[in-house]
Motif scaffolding. Sequence first.
Motif, PDB file in Angstrom:
ATOM      1  N   LEU A  59       6.784 -95.050  40.148  1.00  0.00           N
ATOM      2  CA  LEU A  59       5.622 -94.731  40.960  1.00  0.00           C
ATOM      3  C   LEU A  59       4.340 -94.808  40.132  1.00  0.00           C
ATOM      4  CD1 LEU A  59       7.121 -91.785  43.030  1.00  0.00           C
ATOM      5  CD2 LEU A  59       6.977 -94.215  43.632  1.00  0.00           C
ATOM      6  N   TYR A  72      -3.809 -90.352  43.235  1.00  0.00           N
ATOM      7  CA  TYR A  72      -2.650 -89.496  43.008  1.00  0.00           C
ATOM      8  C   TYR A  72      -2.514 -88.348  44.008  1.00  0.00           C
ATOM      9  CZ  TYR A  72      -2.409 -92.127  38.691  1.00  0.00           C
ATOM     10  OH  TYR A  72      -2.317 -93.152  37.777  1.00  0.00           O
ATOM     11  N   GLN A  77       0.194 -91.168  47.333  1.00  0.00           N
ATOM     12  CA  GLN A  77       1.540 -91.496  46.849  1.00  0.00           C
ATOM     13  C   GLN A  77       2.429 -91.972  47.993  1.00  0.00           C
ATOM     14  OE1 GLN A  77       3.241 -88.796  43.728  1.00  0.00           O
ATOM     15  NE2 GLN A  77       1.373 -87.606  44.089  1.00  0.00           N
ATOM     16  N   VAL A 186      -1.339 -86.177  38.873  1.00  0.00           N
ATOM     17  CA  VAL A 186      -0.184 -86.144  39.788  1.00  0.00           C
ATOM     18  C   VAL A 186       0.127 -84.698  40.174  1.00  0.00           C
ATOM     19  CG1 VAL A 186       2.252 -86.689  40.103  1.00  0.00           C
ATOM     20  CG2 VAL A 186       0.774 -88.294  38.878  1.00  0.00           C
TER      21      VAL A 186
END
Length: 263
Positions: A59, A72, A77, A186
Amino acid sequence: MDSEVRQLFLGTGIRVPCLVRGDASAQPLLLLHAWGESRRSFDRLVPLLEEFRILAPDLRGQGDADKPVNGYSLEDQARDVAAILDALALESAAILGSSSGGYVAQQLAVMQPERADALILVGSPLTLQGRPAFADEVEALADPLDEDWVRQSLLWFPLGQAVPGWYLDDRVADGLKMPATVWKSVLAGLCQAVPPTEAGAIHAPTLILWGEQDGLLPRSQQEILAARIPGSVLKTYAGTGHVVLWECPERVAADTRAFLAGL
């Protein structure tokens, strides 16, 4: 069995590598790794799922994928996952997500339900809102990352069962490939998001696998998650911690095969 790593280019121009393994006519099963890991976290699971067309990407920002400065959020995502399916010329797939990878899978199932044929949520959260105990450590990160810190970060998730040393070494290697900014971005994207099951409904057939010794995700939240997904099945793994994929790949594979075969 034939396998290759394809370089996929998403609509945003981001390049992500994706392991593609198995017969092209077999049922597609997309594997989404956890924060700080890579497609290689499935190395012990993939050989046990030979009847499927396995698709396992790195990813954005993680593994060998491109590492841009933004993109992010949880919705970003999920859009990346949809773009991965597009790049593989797939309308939909069953999706297995490990830990936060299952959170991304939930978000995709809410945003684009037609893309998720089924969900297998392996140690996946109901919510990540709030500040986890290790957030301060992550906020203090700077490049270059210290290998000892990355190795110590694995202890955030105590193991209930033995995991091979080589596999843990690979997770350290995954962590070292991520810049400090990606570690932070993230995690922030996950923790700041509205939980998917609060943002919308999930109608995909869903199997929830949870370790009874999980110190991060309480059973009460797993029961709420199951209640919010009509018809879902919650299975508890005794003697297992949060990282169910690491500890029980054989059982995850067996339960995944049985679940998908029964649909």
